[in-house]
Each structure stands twice: as structure tokens, then as C-alpha cells.
Design a protein around this motif. Structure first.
Motif, PDB file in Angstrom:
ATOM      1  N   VAL A  12     -20.899  37.008 -25.896  1.00  0.00           N
ATOM      2  CA  VAL A  12     -20.627  35.796 -25.124  1.00  0.00           C
ATOM      3  C   VAL A  12     -19.141  35.459 -25.187  1.00  0.00           C
ATOM      4  CG1 VAL A  12     -22.948  34.845 -25.396  1.00  0.00           C
ATOM      5  CG2 VAL A  12     -21.208  34.298 -27.085  1.00  0.00           C
ATOM      6  N   VAL A  13     -18.701  34.690 -24.216  1.00  0.00           N
ATOM      7  CA  VAL A  13     -17.295  34.301 -24.150  1.00  0.00           C
ATOM      8  C   VAL A  13     -17.015  33.137 -25.088  1.00  0.00           C
ATOM      9  CG1 VAL A  13     -16.971  35.168 -21.822  1.00  0.00           C
ATOM     10  CG2 VAL A  13     -17.768  32.842 -22.152  1.00  0.00           C
ATOM     11  N   PRO A  86     -18.583  39.895 -14.952  1.00  0.00           N
ATOM     12  CA  PRO A  86     -18.209  38.930 -13.905  1.00  0.00           C
ATOM     13  C   PRO A  86     -18.428  39.532 -12.511  1.00  0.00           C
ATOM     14  CG  PRO A  86     -16.512  39.059 -15.596  1.00  0.00           C
ATOM     15  CD  PRO A  86     -17.488  40.152 -15.881  1.00  0.00           C
ATOM     16  N   THR A  87     -18.909  38.734 -11.593  1.00  0.00           N
ATOM     17  CA  THR A  87     -19.230  39.194 -10.247  1.00  0.00           C
ATOM     18  C   THR A  87     -18.037  39.861  -9.571  1.00  0.00           C
ATOM     19  OG1 THR A  87     -20.816  37.386 -10.064  1.00  0.00           O
ATOM     20  CG2 THR A  87     -20.181  38.468  -8.022  1.00  0.00           C
ATOM     21  N   THR A  88     -16.845  39.335  -9.774  1.00  0.00           N
ATOM     22  CA  THR A  88     -15.666  39.889  -9.116  1.00  0.00           C
ATOM     23  C   THR A  88     -15.295  41.275  -9.642  1.00  0.00           C
ATOM     24  OG1 THR A  88     -14.239  38.696 -10.660  1.00  0.00           O
ATOM     25  CG2 THR A  88     -14.674  37.652  -8.539  1.00  0.00           C
ATOM     26  N   TRP A  89     -15.774  41.651 -10.804  1.00  0.00           N
ATOM     27  CA  TRP A  89     -15.460  42.958 -11.382  1.00  0.00           C
ATOM     28  C   TRP A  89     -16.590  43.967 -11.194  1.00  0.00           C
ATOM     29  CZ3 TRP A  89     -13.322  41.634 -16.931  1.00  0.00           C
ATOM     30  CH2 TRP A  89     -12.140  40.892 -16.791  1.00  0.00           C
ATOM     31  N   LYS A  90     -17.728  43.507 -10.661  1.00  0.00           N
ATOM     32  CA  LYS A  90     -18.931  44.339 -10.628  1.00  0.00           C
ATOM     33  C   LYS A  90     -18.694  45.701  -9.979  1.00  0.00           C
ATOM     34  CE  LYS A  90     -23.766  44.341  -9.537  1.00  0.00           C
ATOM     35  NZ  LYS A  90     -24.919  43.630  -9.071  1.00  0.00           N
ATOM     36  N   PRO A 100     -23.144  47.605 -13.586  1.00  0.00           N
ATOM     37  CA  PRO A 100     -21.874  47.548 -14.324  1.00  0.00           C
ATOM     38  C   PRO A 100     -22.038  48.098 -15.740  1.00  0.00           C
ATOM     39  CG  PRO A 100     -22.362  45.426 -13.309  1.00  0.00           C
ATOM     40  CD  PRO A 100     -23.577  46.290 -13.142  1.00  0.00           C
ATOM     41  N   SER A 101     -21.089  48.916 -16.143  1.00  0.00           N
ATOM     42  CA  SER A 101     -21.108  49.460 -17.494  1.00  0.00           C
ATOM     43  C   SER A 101     -19.687  49.629 -17.994  1.00  0.00           C
ATOM     44  CB  SER A 101     -21.853  50.796 -17.542  1.00  0.00           C
ATOM     45  OG  SER A 101     -21.171  51.767 -16.780  1.00  0.00           O
ATOM     46  N   ILE A 102     -19.574  49.684 -19.315  1.00  0.00           N
ATOM     47  CA  ILE A 102     -18.299  49.917 -19.984  1.00  0.00           C
ATOM     48  C   ILE A 102     -18.450  51.223 -20.740  1.00  0.00           C
ATOM     49  CG2 ILE A 102     -16.696  49.066 -21.733  1.00  0.00           C
ATOM     50  CD1 ILE A 102     -17.550  46.259 -21.059  1.00  0.00           C
TER      51      ILE A 102
END
Length: 159
Positions: A12-13, A86-90, A100-102
Motif C-alpha cells: 500500500v502507499v 495506477p490506471t495511467t501506467w496500466k 500489469p506486472s513488475i
């Protein structure tokens, strides 16, 4: 410490800590920085290090005994699903799994000692792109990696 552990455990942030621990985002970030600094101070000498010459000799001997001359460790790249991306990075973080994955690049020896971790590249990268940005290969390319000499089928190698 509670804020730092919760941020790490649940991904979490920092501003989420306001609801749970009742501390501000800046305090949560400061707590995380102090926690990371403490982990590095306590564990860096033994656990957060590159292999030294003695370690390399042990790893090479073990590889030789198992029929893999010249092997130090195994390297692998894994995709970790990023649930709260975040949606903008999806789109940037979506790879072959369409979510999305890292990417986590890890290098471990036979005894499961982790010698290297490289985490955080977007999941849209393939393994070759990850390896090109890897600290392991950049150390070697810049001539700072340990020299390793071994022989396979009568051919001598130095890398």
C-alpha cells in the motif's frame, strides 16, 4: 515500524497509513526510509553483498562437482502481478499476461543464497530487455565483475 511493515507486506502507499496507523504520509515515508536504512545497516555485511573470491571458489567447485563447470548461480526473470497498478501506467506495465506486472530478476546459488535482485521494471519488457538493464551484466561490461577462469572441453574461458 508498523507503517513500514504494513506498506511492505500489503503493497500500500504511504498515504494509506493515515487510516490504519493514524500517521501522515510524510511520517510514513520517513518511517520507511529509516526501516530500510536499519535493514541495510544490520544485514548488509553478511546478506546484502556480492560474492567475494572465497564465495566464488566455493560456488565454482560445487558447480564442477555437479557437472556444470564455470557456473556460479542461476538467473531468472519473473513477472509479479501488480494488483494496485495506477490506471495511467496500466498499458506500460502490461506484458504477455495481459495484466500489469513488475519484473523481478533474481540470481541464486545452489544453496538458495540470493546474490542479486533487480526489481521494478515494467512487465512489458521481455527478458532480453531486462538483462540489458541488469546490474549484473553492467558490472561485467564495465570491468568491475570478478574474473572467473574455467575450462570446458579443453577450451579456456574468462567470463
Amino acid at each position: 515500524m508498523t507503517a513500514a511493515l504494513r506498506m511492505l507486506a500489503y503493497g500500500v502507499v504511504a498515504d494509506f497509513m493515515d487510516e490504519y496507523v493514524r500517521i501522515a504520509e510524510t511520517t510514513a515515508i520517513t518511517s520507511m526510509k529509516k526501516f530500510v536504512a536499519a535493514v541495510i545497516a544490520i544485514f548488509s555485511e553478511e546478506y546484502l553483498k556480492s560474492p567475494n573470491n572465497e564465495d566464488i571458489a566455493i560456488l565454482l567447485a560445487h558447480g564442477q562437482n555437479r557437472g556444470f563447470p564455470g557456473i556460479l548461480a542461476n538467473i531468472d526473470c519473473m513477472h509479479w502481478k501488480w494488483k494496485n497498478c495506477p490506471t495511467t501506467w496500466k498499458e506500460m506495465y502490461c506484458g504477455h499476461i495481459r495484466e500489469p506486472s513488475i519484473i523481478l530478476e533474481a540470481m541464486a546459488s545452489y544453496d538458495l543464497w540470493i546474490w542479486h535482485l533487480f526489481f521494478g521494471l515494467p512487465g512489458s519488457n521481455n527478458d532480453i530487455n531486462v538483462l540489458e538493464q541488469s546490474h549484473v551484466f553492467s558490472e561485467f561490461a564495465q570491468g568491475r565483475a570478478s574474473v572467473i577462469n574455467y575450462s570446458i572441453n579443453g577450451h579456456d574461458y574468462t567470463m
